[in-house]
Design an enzyme around this catalytic site. Structure first.
Site, PDB file in Angstrom:
ATOM      1  N   GLU A 331       0.816  -1.211   0.000  1.00 20.89           N
ATOM      2  CA  GLU A 331       0.000   0.000   0.000  1.00 20.89           C
ATOM      3  C   GLU A 331       0.851   1.262   0.000  1.00 20.89           C
ATOM      4  OE1 GLU A 331      -0.407  -2.678   1.790  1.00 20.89           O
ATOM      5  OE2 GLU A 331      -2.535  -3.204   2.034  1.00 20.89           O
ATOM      6  N   LYS A 444      -0.330 -11.002  23.676  1.00 20.09           N
ATOM      7  CA  LYS A 444      -0.807 -10.269  24.851  1.00 20.09           C
ATOM      8  C   LYS A 444      -0.775 -11.193  26.050  1.00 20.09           C
ATOM      9  CE  LYS A 444      -3.225  -7.382  21.736  1.00 20.09           C
ATOM     10  NZ  LYS A 444      -4.000  -7.715  20.521  1.00 20.09           N
ATOM     11  N   TRP A 449       2.317  -6.523  26.309  1.00 16.83           N
ATOM     12  CA  TRP A 449       2.534  -7.036  24.959  1.00 16.83           C
ATOM     13  C   TRP A 449       3.936  -7.614  24.845  1.00 16.83           C
ATOM     14  CZ3 TRP A 449       0.248  -3.393  20.627  1.00 16.83           C
ATOM     15  CH2 TRP A 449      -1.144  -3.231  20.860  1.00 16.83           C
TER      16      TRP A 449
END
Ligand SMILES: Nc1ncnc2c1ncn2[C@@H]1O[C@H](COP(=O)(O)O)[C@@H](O)[C@H]1O
Lengths: 547, 547
Positions: A331, A444, A449
């Site tokens: 992208e 998680k 994290w």
């Protein structure tokens, strides 16, 4: 009041006109599907791209029609890059590593009108052509004599006969620089693939940006080897940047093994190469096994997935090759950041410099980035806070082809749209971004994290490990706990306990994986990235120790 | 079909936003008019440029209004570059070396609304302000305390008080990228000066182009010293390229003598410098006299007039500094070509490489060039045929401000407009252009052309010669014959006969000048170029030997 400068649209045809006029005699070398080494130059590529243009006109393809390619890196593919886009048609590079069913879906979605393919993909084309009703013209990238008589593919022509019938003069049309020029479907791990539709403007600006000294640093002094495929985000835009700077180009064709790549580098005096880590892994293994050195290679751009620290050190320390860690995505045309040091950092000691160079780097002018929390608030650039990475800039998509997936952008208070990359990252005070994870791969554990990339990089630093994937497993107490899935190097040995011990002191205790699972292979996607979704499916019966 | 990329205009404000966000802590060092060394960084420059923006809004200056500067290279000038253009007003850099009458003419022609000046130009401003009725606001680039109580200039304010009163938040407006951003009047040796009116688009594209590895090669690793003034075609666009790449900038202020420049290079670890030959002449003399070396300088870009071969060799051989010979003009933003070698040329022996490096070089992608004969036909690129040099590209003017001089472009069969540079040049098969002369300086002897630059370069290679100008003198038989006007180095001696003998074997016999005229000084124009018109006037009583 407007300025009084010449108005000249940014068109891809300008790139090939420039390369021909100012760098006509510079070599373009290709290892072909046929196996031999082929030599041409920018003048010839330009001349033949005009024949392509005439040939497309002769097929009466409309402005904006898609012309697909299914091809390795080589001069014919390069001619199509300029010939197709230069006429206002859209070059659609197909990834031959995709499953045939997916390929068919994509060709139909793109409504490709013509498809040009390397002869090595003939079996694939034979298998799919009847399911691609929009494709009216099938062109095999070979000499007329190499064309099989009985392919069964209706109207199959050889590229050489197709363009050979055309004259080589052509006046490239001028049109709006925002016209679509090429397209590329994302690997799309969930749902159907979606396509980025690049424009002449975005491609030209990216060609400048990517060639800048702090990006890939392309110059006419270089001999550049794009190992990254031309079907993978236009080989990171290298064909365009190369035409802009008029460098020598060396194409590896389908031969991406260590030996073939090494021989090409040496034979063609390659100074710069670009590719994904897996290819470099093969090249490094070949060098080590055969005690070889590089005689001309100065730098290599590594991106597409995180570059293991061990690879950066190996290239640097053993072979004197500068590794430029780069990050981007389909992208983004694809380049977003490249890791090169700043003036003030050049005075740092070597190990401090290495720490910086492991990061994915700084943005190229044109791209802006930020990290945000779940509420969308921008997070500090302290090298510690991590959040969703958003980007904006003129070579980043606004939406997908045909509007698939709706409006992907997130808008800030000023109304600027930012594209969410799906990556989780930190940014430090100097603007160096580091990907900690894909947002869907982050683990998680107990509200905190854990970066799967960190866990993988440590395993990769172990001498017995060839490849490592860290994935999160459901855990009744901690929500998720990491495990590391490992492929050992041929002939090498390491036990579960040894590898877990290897983590001690290299990562916080609670981040050490709960288990090691040895496998023969980790599934790779069509662009060479580890497919953790598939890996999770393969491990669906797996139970964490002690659970 | 349009591409689906983010639409983001190419605006100068994007440059300073990028520099602040991604290179905020990087040094901007200035030697000030006040004499001291001042240190700031991109973050502060960005912050203060927003104060400039608010201050301009407070003056109620309209969109497109011209804000003039009369200033040396320094951080305040840099802040004005971004503050003025970022708001959609036009930065008009005035050349303080112009005659006051000419300055007045230009200010009135441009209809400048505000004028910001360095305190060293206070006497000049005092002399001209009453003749500049359009200028409503006079701002002295200094602290409030440095402001003279009795300047007589109505409403004179200090820059620091002016911007200090403003808040430092500002939302840069978005507008058409073709909006005028800055303007620069040409030295205009004949007739009234004419102005190039740059746009945000042209400036941004030039910022990319000029920073490319084969152009000035600017990166965040660099510490860049623009010796070329910010009032001379925006210091070759370096302030913009510098913001794009986030390099350290070092500004010399008014002190362009060899000692001051050398000390700044050493103190600030300058890696790259850019300027006209005369400045480098002073720097080289200082190095030689004091037996100094550079410890960080790697390359210097030399342009604006032909770089004498002796200078390239001196930098290279004695000091290990790479000279990049560059060519451009006010009408080209200004960069057209830079001389860097191609991959295939790196294998040439040293003296062959030097021959190439003496040329003005290859075009940067964006610029195209051609040489034509008097009929307008394109001449071959053989390194021998010479003709009028024409250029086109998105950072080259289409016309002058207010349409002065009519349409300057020459149109080809495809309807493309080419700007005639007024230079005469050759182009070789590799695309390297070499200026043989300004078309008005070329000497026509017996139907053949003699390059005044060639004749000058040979004189300059003589150890006793400081400066040389070759001009054509009317001749009854040959139409024109060259003479060389020479300034000797202080303390050095050379006779007419010795110098003429020096030409033997270095140039064709019929091209050897007919005479040598020794003078104390050669008149230089406001941009440091030799003024041959003035020289011809000074020599109007001169008679060629034997005529
Ligand atoms: N490297 C160079 N060698 C010879 N002449 C140059 C060079 N750079 C600039 N010029 C001359 O300077 C002119 C532009 O002057 P200006 O617009 O004042 O920058 C060009 O048209 C050339 O005649």
């Amino acid at each position: 009041m407007l300025g009084q400068m010449q108005s000249q649209p940014l068109l891809i045809s300008n790139l090939i006109v420039h390369a021909e006029r100012h760098h006509g005699a510079t070599d373009i070398v290709s290892r072909r599907v046929e196996g031999d080494i082929h030599r041409t130059n920018w003048r010839e590529v330009a001349r033949r791209s005009r024949q392509v243009a005439n040939a497309l006109d002769a097929l009466a393809l409309g402005f904006g029609d898609r012309v697909a390619t299914l091809a390795w890196n080589g001069y014919r593919h390069l001619e199509l890059y300029f010939g197709v886009s230069g006429t206002g048609r859209v070059l659609h590079t197909l990834n031959p590593r995709l499953h045939p069913e997916q390929l068919v879906w994509i060709v139909n979605h793109a409504e490709d009108k013509a498809l040009c393919f390397d002869m090595s993909f003939l079996p694939l084309v034979k298998a799919v052509w009847s399911k691609c009703p929009t494709v009216k013209h099938w062109i095999a990238l070979c000499d007329a004599s190499a064309l099989p008589a009985d392919s069964g593919i209706p109207g199959l022509q050889s590229y050489e006969a197709w363009i050979g019938a055309q004259k080589d003069s052509y006046a490239w049309p001028e049109f709006d620089e925002n016209t679509a020029s090429s397209m590329c479907y994302t690997s799309g791990t969930t749902g159907n693939p979606k396509a980025a539709l690049y424009s002449h403007r975005s491609t030209t600006l990216h060609a400048y940006g990517a060639a800048m000294p702090d990006a890939m640093g392309c110059s006419a002094r270089d001999s550049i080897l794009p190992v990254v495929p031309m079907f993978h985000v236009n080989a990171w835009g290298l064909p365009y940047s190369a035409a802009a700077v008029g460098c020598k180009l060396v194409f590896p064709g389908p031969a991406l093994d260590g030996k073939s790549v090494y021989e090409l580098i040496e034979a063609e005096g390659v100074t710069m190469a670009a590719g994904v880590p897996t290819v470099w892994q093969m090249l490094l293994a070949h060098l080590q096994q055969n005690q070889l050195k590089f005689s001309t290679l100065k730098r290599t751009v590594i991106g597409g997935s995180a570059c293991p620290p061990a690879m950066i050190s190996a290239f640097n320390d053993l072979y004197g090759v500068d590794v430029l860690h780069a990050w981007g995505m389909t992208e983004m045309s694809p380049l977003g950041t490249v890791c090169t040091l700043k003036n003030a950092q050049l005075a740092l000691p070597g190990d401090e410099q290495l720490k910086v160079r492991l990061k994915q780097g700084r943005t190229i002018f044109g791209v802006d980035m930020k990290i945000v929390n779940e509420a969308g608030d921008e997070l500090p650039w302290d090298g510690k806070s991590y959040g969703d990475l958003l980007v904006r800039g003129p070579w980043i998509i606004a939406s997908y082809f045909k509007g698939e997936g709706g409006d992907p952008l997130r808008y800030d208070a000023q109304g600027h749209g930012w594209f969410p990359t799906g990556d989780v990252a930190t940014i430090d005070a100097d603007g160096f971004m580091q990907i900690t994870d894909r947002s869907k791969d982050v683990i998680k554990s107990g509200g905190e994290w854990i970066s799967s990339i960190d866990v993988e990089n440590i395993a990769m630093a172990h001498p017995a490990v060839a490849m490592a994937a860290c994935i999160g497993m459901k855990h009744p107490k901690w929500d998720e706990r990491p495990i590391v899935v490992v492929v050992k190097k041929p002939g090498a040995e390491v036990t579960r306990e040894e590898l877990l011990k290897f983590y001690e002191g290299r990562i916080a205790k609670w981040q050490v994986p709960d288990d090691v699972v040895f496998v023969d292979a980790i599934p790779l996607g069509a662009t060479g990235k580890m497919q953790k979704m598939v890996l999770r499916q393969q491990l669906h019966d797996y139970v964490l120790p002690g659970v």
